[in-house]
Design a protein around this motif. Structure first.
Motif, PDB file in Angstrom:
ATOM      1  N   ASP A  35      -1.640  -7.021  -4.286  1.00 17.48           N
ATOM      2  CA  ASP A  35      -0.240  -6.753  -4.616  1.00 17.48           C
ATOM      3  C   ASP A  35       0.480  -7.958  -5.218  1.00 17.48           C
ATOM      4  O   ASP A  35       1.656  -7.850  -5.597  1.00 17.48           O
ATOM      5  CB  ASP A  35       0.516  -6.291  -3.366  1.00 17.48           C
ATOM      6  CG  ASP A  35       0.133  -4.880  -2.962  1.00 17.48           C
ATOM      7  OD1 ASP A  35      -0.404  -4.157  -3.819  1.00 17.48           O
ATOM      8  OD2 ASP A  35       0.346  -4.513  -1.787  1.00 17.48           O
ATOM      9  N   ASN A  42       0.077   3.621   4.883  1.00 14.77           N
ATOM     10  CA  ASN A  42      -0.043   3.229   3.485  1.00 14.77           C
ATOM     11  C   ASN A  42      -1.354   2.511   3.209  1.00 14.77           C
ATOM     12  O   ASN A  42      -1.936   2.643   2.134  1.00 14.77           O
ATOM     13  CB  ASN A  42       1.142   2.330   3.098  1.00 14.77           C
ATOM     14  CG  ASN A  42       2.450   3.103   3.058  1.00 14.77           C
ATOM     15  OD1 ASN A  42       2.444   4.319   2.911  1.00 14.77           O
ATOM     16  ND2 ASN A  42       3.556   2.401   3.190  1.00 14.77           N
ATOM     17  N   GLN A  76      -7.658   5.958  -2.187  1.00 17.06           N
ATOM     18  CA  GLN A  76      -7.686   5.922  -3.649  1.00 17.06           C
ATOM     19  C   GLN A  76      -9.027   5.408  -4.174  1.00 17.06           C
ATOM     20  O   GLN A  76      -9.441   5.750  -5.282  1.00 17.06           O
ATOM     21  CB  GLN A  76      -6.545   5.032  -4.176  1.00 17.06           C
ATOM     22  CG  GLN A  76      -5.151   5.519  -3.798  1.00 17.06           C
ATOM     23  CD  GLN A  76      -4.899   6.953  -4.258  1.00 17.06           C
ATOM     24  OE1 GLN A  76      -5.144   7.308  -5.412  1.00 17.06           O
ATOM     25  NE2 GLN A  76      -4.408   7.773  -3.335  1.00 17.06           N
ATOM     26  N   LYS A 132      -3.942   5.200   3.001  1.00 13.05           N
ATOM     27  CA  LYS A 132      -3.749   5.987   1.780  1.00 13.05           C
ATOM     28  C   LYS A 132      -4.314   5.248   0.575  1.00 13.05           C
ATOM     29  O   LYS A 132      -4.944   5.844  -0.304  1.00 13.05           O
ATOM     30  CB  LYS A 132      -2.251   6.272   1.566  1.00 13.05           C
ATOM     31  CG  LYS A 132      -1.694   7.416   2.404  1.00 13.05           C
ATOM     32  CD  LYS A 132      -0.224   7.621   2.098  1.00 13.05           C
ATOM     33  CE  LYS A 132       0.361   8.748   2.952  1.00 13.05           C
ATOM     34  NZ  LYS A 132       1.814   8.927   2.684  1.00 13.05           N
ATOM     35  N   ARG A 133      -4.082   3.950   0.542  1.00 13.99           N
ATOM     36  CA  ARG A 133      -4.608   3.156  -0.571  1.00 13.99           C
ATOM     37  C   ARG A 133      -6.128   3.083  -0.522  1.00 13.99           C
ATOM     38  O   ARG A 133      -6.780   3.091  -1.566  1.00 13.99           O
ATOM     39  CB  ARG A 133      -4.002   1.756  -0.539  1.00 13.99           C
ATOM     40  CG  ARG A 133      -2.549   1.738  -0.968  1.00 13.99           C
ATOM     41  CD  ARG A 133      -2.030   0.335  -1.107  1.00 13.99           C
ATOM     42  NE  ARG A 133      -2.722  -0.426  -2.144  1.00 13.99           N
ATOM     43  CZ  ARG A 133      -2.353  -1.640  -2.522  1.00 13.99           C
ATOM     44  NH1 ARG A 133      -1.317  -2.221  -1.943  1.00 13.99           N
ATOM     45  NH2 ARG A 133      -3.012  -2.271  -3.465  1.00 13.99           N
ATOM     46  N   PHE A 139      -5.033  -6.083   0.561  1.00 15.36           N
ATOM     47  CA  PHE A 139      -4.024  -5.488  -0.324  1.00 15.36           C
ATOM     48  C   PHE A 139      -2.874  -6.456  -0.586  1.00 15.36           C
ATOM     49  O   PHE A 139      -2.180  -6.334  -1.606  1.00 15.36           O
ATOM     50  CB  PHE A 139      -3.508  -4.176   0.269  1.00 15.36           C
ATOM     51  CG  PHE A 139      -4.520  -3.063   0.218  1.00 15.36           C
ATOM     52  CD1 PHE A 139      -5.294  -2.861  -0.910  1.00 15.36           C
ATOM     53  CD2 PHE A 139      -4.719  -2.220   1.306  1.00 15.36           C
ATOM     54  CE1 PHE A 139      -6.237  -1.851  -0.964  1.00 15.36           C
ATOM     55  CE2 PHE A 139      -5.652  -1.195   1.255  1.00 15.36           C
ATOM     56  CZ  PHE A 139      -6.409  -1.016   0.116  1.00 15.36           C
TER      57      PHE A 139
END
Length: 588
Positions: free
Chosen positions: A330, A6, A13, A9-10, A326
């Motif tokens: 978040d 994850n 982006q 994946k971020r 992150f």
């Protein structure tokens, strides 16, 4: 904590916004990898040709000799291959640098935007140094890892695929040895990385703790010297760096095992190809040049994998840094559900209606608090430490929202207003004066970015600081240093008062605004504030009771409750808590 996949994946982006540069970088890297894969084959052709020519010459074959024309042609092809390889590598680095640096810029910008949208409670519960580490060292770790690793990983995959393809083309049987070594190498590397990753995570956490400790100790350096706590500070820092050294050693040691393990696998593959290939050469089923090419392709398969393992430390550090970055991104934004708008400027009518508030669920601080303030009133708030004075202001400014009840300004529940629009109506002067690096004029204009020079001077005069500014070298254009240490603390306080006044607020909040100035400056400020608070609702938190004798209303707080309320004279006449507090300061 985010899972590894994850996290990446971020990160994609952000990277995908620069797909053009990434595509060109990969394209040129494919070109250089293809040229690199051709090198053993081309060398093999030259070796095979020379070997055959020499063998024919030794055998006395008629007309035998070195085929220079063929060899020169192959060398020209090799030169063209080398040129394309160099150009591909150079342009691949150019475009990946552009993509990575743009991505890191976007990541930093998003972190900056996030900081401005987070609630005050987050910063109250996190070390400043740790936050600073996430914005600086963690982002830089990710930047370095992307810059160093992305192309090498792409190159590794391309090189392995092309090398296997060429090996299968030359000799399918021997290529099985090369193919078998890949999963063996992969699972060995994955096992070792799984063992070392917890150490890299702990290392990132300790680095954050170290940043926080250093920031706190540098900020309070004078206090440490004053109380002779240098040895204690050194011992605490020594404990942190000992933990960092131990964890860093374990992380490096475990990840460092990877290289010798993979080298052993690679050497075994070399031996197997050399042995079996040599037998095929003796049997006449494989040329010497192709044997040399097969050995080179074993190296081209194992060397990229070893390169990736060398990057394992940087990749694992980057993963830990991304998790910390992150984690900040978040965090929930400050709630700002706007259902009402201010059709007209506020008049400053403030009401606390049965307000309850608690920082922690099981520790109520303010309970059933009620207060009504009329426009233009000066309200002084006094009480012992921990009574809830600053908390009251935090609630009024919506740094925190009430647990229950409501705070209204001009009849608007402040929870229904835009925080930004609402706070524009406030001027605030805190006990800790904050100025930034820049000119005095720029610092004053911070209160109103559209203010003219004449308005700045007028605000400075109103705050009784104009004369002081004009005595400085450069006057209003004097540069403040990074810590604003080139003027006194009291002078900084005067400048922050002038800055607040320049914003022409409807509501003034003064939190110990005169605590850092001498008696003479305090009298100047009192005269200025008395004139400037006319027509404005003002909340004044003060320990010096001499500054609030003319307040319209004095609130005496204790344990989050109003225990006394009235004017200075009426409270003295009541001979209660305020009476004792006042005479404890002025008793002979």
């Amino acid at each position: 904590m985010l899972k590894t996949e994850n996290v990446y994946k971020r990160l994609w982006q952000y990277l995908k916004n620069y797909r053009g540069s990434l595509f060109l970088s990969v394209f040129f890297k494919v070109l250089s990898a293809a040229m690199n894969a051709l090198e053993p084959l081309i060398f093999g052709l030259i070796i095979t040709e020379i070997t055959a020519n020499v063998r024919d010459m030794l055998a006395g074959v008629a007309g035998a000799g070195i085929n220079y024309r063929y060899i020169i042609m192959i060398l020209v092809i090799y030169y063209i291959r080398g040129t394309l390889y160099s150009l591909g590598s150079w342009y691949a680095n150019v475009f990946i640098t552009k993509a990575v640096q743009s991505t890191i810029r976007d990541l930093r910008n998003e972190m900056s935007r996030k900081i401005n949208s987070m609630s005050t409670s987050y910063f109250d519960s996190h070390q400043f140094g740790d936050m600073l580490g996430r914005f600086t060292s963690d982002v830089e770790t990710v930047s370095n890892a992307l810059q160093q690793s992305f192309l090498q990983i792409v190159n590794a995959f391309l090189t392995v695929i092309l090398a296997i393809s060429m090996a299968v083309y030359i000799n399918p049987a021997l290529s099985l040895i090369v193919i078998f070594s890949i999963p063996l190498t992969y699972f060995s590397a994955r096992f070792i990385m799984g063992k070392s990753q917890p150490y890299f995570k702990r290392q990132a956490k300790i680095l954050g703790d170290m940043n926080g400790f250093v920031q706190e100790n540098l900020t309070g350096f004078n206090v440490i010297k004053l109380y002779g706590r240098e040895d204690n500070s050194e011992a605490e820092f020594g404990q942190i760096i000992d933990d960092l050294q131990e964890t860093g050693f374990k992380a490096s040691f475990v990840s460092g095992i990877m290289m010798p393990v993979l080298s052993t696998i690679s050497n075994l593959a070399y031996l197997a190809v050399a042995l079996l290939g040599g037998l095929q050469v003796l049997a006449g089923t494989l040329t010497v040049g192709n044997l040399q090419a097969m050995v080179q392709y074993v190296w081209q398969v194992n060397q990229p994998i070893q390169t990736i393992t060398q990057l394992a430390g940087a990749l694992q550090s980057a993963q830990s840094s991304l998790e910390r970055i992150f984690a900040v991104l978040d965090e929930p934004d400050e709630l700002n559900e706007v259902t009402e708008s201010l059709a007209a400027p506020l008049t400053g009518q403030v009401r606390f209606d049965q307000v309850d508030f608690q920082y922690l669920p099981d520790k109520p601080l303010i309970r059933d608090f009620n207060l009504e303030v009329k426009p233009g009133e000066m309200v002084a708030i006094v009480g012992p430490t921990g009574a809830g004075k600053t908390t009251l202001i935090n609630l009024l400014m919506r740094f925190y929202d009430v647990t229950s009840g409501a705070i209204t300004v001009d009849g608007h529940d402040i929870r229904n207003l835009s925080r930004q629009e609402y706070r524009k109506n406030f001027g605030m002067v805190l006990q800790d004066a904050w100025l930034y690096e820049g000119t005095i004029k720029e610092n004053l204009r911070f209160g109103n970015l559209n203010a003219t020079d004449e308005e700045i001077v007028a605000a400075a005069k109103a705050a009784n600081v104009d004369h002081f500014i004009r005595t400085l070298p450069g006057g209003y254009n004097m540069e403040m240093n990074q810590e604003s240490s080139n003027i006194s603390l009291g002078q900084k306080q005067l400048l922050t008062i002038a800055r607040a006044l320049l914003s022409d607020p409807k509501i003034l909040i003064l939190d110990e605004a005169t605590s850092s100035v001498d008696t003479r400056l305090e009298l100047l400020i009192q005269k200025a504030m008395k004139r400037l608070m006319e027509g404005r609702t003002s909340f004044v938190i003060a320990h010096r009771l001499s500054t609030i004798q003319e307040a319209d209303k004095i609130l005496v707080l204790k344990d989050g409750q109003i225990i006394e309320q009235g004017t200075h004279d009426s409270l003295l006449a009541d001979a209660g808590f305020y009476h004792d507090l006042y005479y404890s300061q002025f008793a002979k």
